[in-house]
Design a protein around this motif. Structure first.
Motif, short mmCIF file in Angstrom:
data_model
loop_
_atom_site.label_atom_id
_atom_site.label_comp_id
_atom_site.label_asym_id
_atom_site.label_seq_id
_atom_site.Cartn_x
_atom_site.Cartn_y
_atom_site.Cartn_z
N MET A 161 0.91 -0.72 -7.40
CA MET A 161 -0.55 -0.53 -7.34
C MET A 161 -1.11 -0.33 -8.74
SD MET A 161 -3.36 -0.34 -5.59
CE MET A 161 -3.06 0.01 -3.84
N LEU B 147 -0.35 5.87 -3.92
CA LEU B 147 -1.26 4.74 -4.15
C LEU B 147 -2.56 5.22 -4.79
CD1 LEU B 147 -0.80 2.81 -0.78
CD2 LEU B 147 0.12 2.15 -3.00
N TYR C 260 -7.21 -1.08 -0.90
CA TYR C 260 -6.73 -2.44 -0.71
C TYR C 260 -7.90 -3.42 -0.60
CZ TYR C 260 -1.72 -1.47 -0.10
OH TYR C 260 -0.40 -1.15 -0.30
N LEU D 254 1.66 -6.23 -2.56
CA LEU D 254 1.27 -5.89 -3.92
C LEU D 254 2.00 -6.75 -4.94
CD1 LEU D 254 1.13 -1.99 -3.59
CD2 LEU D 254 -0.80 -3.50 -4.10
#
Length: 521
Positions: A24, A310, A62, A120
């Motif tokens: 991330m 994240l 996201y 990712l």
């Protein structure tokens, strides 16, 4: 320190560890135009499922990254939680409306760690980034202009010079060890088993199942195989005390059948482990940062771990970008630990309390586990959604109610309902966040406020987004909000005073954090 005469590779950020947190962070840094190296000592991506739950705030991130459609397509949306005691199963408690009205992504979704990493990783390659597998960090030295790292790879040792380094390399973090940072906390005496199983009997396949007992418990999460798309369940249960790490899968299968009437046909993965509750003494040491499991590990209760990592990465990426690009002083980086470490501390406290409640063998704890799920929880759940506290609880579980104390934002002793929090969702204002930039928001203004806001936007050199309604949120009509790239509201002001107020909010001073680079909550 170097092992060869070749000149060091010069980059801006060295990211160590290509799990969900490191990926991330790398995604955002590359997307923002930063020069990075992402290294990992493993041969390739994680193949085990490991972490599972993806909560509302992570789904919002996201979305901002541009991969939400794929995430939702691969995730399993949990319909309900079904509690029980022993072989008995109680009525299901619906979860699909959890967080409805406060986030575009209500409810709880299950997407195993390997799937998160695959999504990712694919997006990183699309952005032009790569993972250097089989590259192990050997040493890390802090120098005047950043860090000097020695990395052992397939072609031998090499040296990387970076302005900053971030350890996203898990609970056994090499980066944390090389920095000499303590990992404070405890390890549970009890051991646990986990099975990724297919053909499960005795449990609701669409629910999170919680089976409690006098001396044991079993948690089950619905999941979908990344390999063949088959649905199954992650089964987690107590294996016993100090002598139990040697429990076999057959022994775990027998415990489930005898204690809870649960069976399964086959398994994809079996493992045993102990629960750790630990946190790094500091999240920053000079030019080196820690994120994800390298910074904090805790009980899987609530499925908060991967999500917190994240969000660590998301928070840190924009701070590093602003400092490297010269838009902010280096003092801004002190805020990473000041904001994220208290979140981790609270998470450890709450998950530890819940974990002890699930595993305690006291008579009171057993009685609570036997009767509360059957008699009290259904009533509470039916009433809570209609009360303000219900939205608060949904916000905590979905990690959308996190609060940071914003420097220069003129907050009072009482926490503001908007400033220091992730921007309240009105139904149409999150599209603007996809630009991942500092911006101004104005809601339901009168003509005079709109004109002043436009003038302030010109004075600050920031884009202004206007919205016709505040929705059912605490956002105030006619007030101008300064929104950070990570979606948190940095400050609020009347449009006429916004230039002065917002400039102060964007110019952090290390004097505001007495702990400096050794920050503590």
């Amino acid at each position: 320190m170097t092992h060869e005469s070749a000149a060091p590779e010069d980059i801006e950020v060295l990211v160590v560890g290509a799990g969900p947190t490191g990926l991330m962070l790398a995604n955002w840094l590359v997307k923002l135009g930063r020069r990075i190296a992402l290294i990992d000592g493993k041969d390739g991506p994680t193949v085990e499922s490991r972490a599972l739950g993806v909560h509302s705030r992570s789904l919002e991130i996201y979305d901002q990254l541009g991969v939400i459609d794929r995430v939702l397509a691969e995730a399993v949306r949990v319909e309900s939680v079904r509690q029980g005691f022993g072989h008995a199963s109680f009525a299901p408690v619906p979860l699909t409306r959890l967080g409805q009205g406060i986030t575009p992504y209500p409810g709880i979704h299950v997407l195993e760690q390997s799937a998160n990493e695959r999504i990712l990783g694919d997006n990183l390659r699309t952005l032009g980034g790569t993972v250097r597998w089989r590259h192990r960090l050997v040493s890390l030295e802090q120098v005047d202009d950043g860090v000097l790292a020695v990395v052992e790879g397939p072609d031998g040792p090499s040296t990387i010079r970076a302005r900053f380094a971030v350890g996203c390399d898990g609970a056994g973090s090499t980066v944390r060890s090389l920095c000499g940072t303590d990992f404070e906390g405890t390890t549970s005496r009890q051991s646990f088993y986990l099975v990724d199983a297919v053909g499960v009997g005795g449990l609701d396949p669409a629910s999170v199942n919680v089976r409690l007992g006098a001396t044991a418990f079993l948690l089950a999460f619905p999941m979908r195989s990344a390999e063949d798309g088959r649905t199954g369940q992650r089964l987690i249960g107590t294996a016993g005390d100090d002598a139990a790490p040697d429990i076999t899968e057959e022994g775990a299968r027998r415990r489930m059948a005898e204690g809870f009437g649960v069976t399964y046909e086959d398994s994809r993965w079996f493992s045993t482990y102990r629960v750790h509750h630990r946190i790094a003494a500091r999240f920053r040491t000079g030019s080196v940062f820690l994120a994800g499991d390298a910074a904090h590990v805790h009980s899987p209760v609530g499925a908060q771990g991967m999500n917190t990592g994240l969000q660590d990465a998301h928070n840190l990426a924009f701070k590093l970008h602003d400092v490297i690009s010269g838009r902010a002083p280096e003092a801004l980086l002190d805020r990473y630990g000041a904001e994220r470490r208290p979140v981790a501390v609270r998470l450890l406290q709450t998950t530890d309390t819940a974990f002890r409640g699930l595993t305690s063998t006291s008579r009171r704890a057993v009685l609570v586990r036997r009767f509360v799920p059957r008699m009290v929880v259904p009533v509470i759940v039916s009433v809570l959604p209609r009360l303000p506290i219900g939205r608060r609880l949904a916000g905590y579980l979905g990690q959308v109610r996190i609060h940071y104390r914003m420097e220069g934002a003129q907050e009072g002793r009482r926490r503001d309902a908007v400033v220091g929090r992730r921007l309240q969702w009105t139904g149409d204002n999150f599209d603007a966040l996809r630009s991942a930039s500092w911006q101004l928001h104005l809601y339901a203004p009168d003509p005079a406020a709109a004109r002043r806001a436009e003038a302030s936007a010109v004075g600050l050199g920031l884009p202004l987004h206007r919205f016709g309604s505040t929705g059912s949120t605490p956002l105030r009509p006619g007030t101008l909000y300064l929104v950070r790239p990570d979606g948190f509201v940095a400050a609020a002001s009347a449009p006429a005073e916004a230039v002065t107020v917002f400039r102060a909010a964007r110019a952090p001073s290390s004097a505001a954090h007495p702990g400096g680079k050794d920050e503590r909550p």
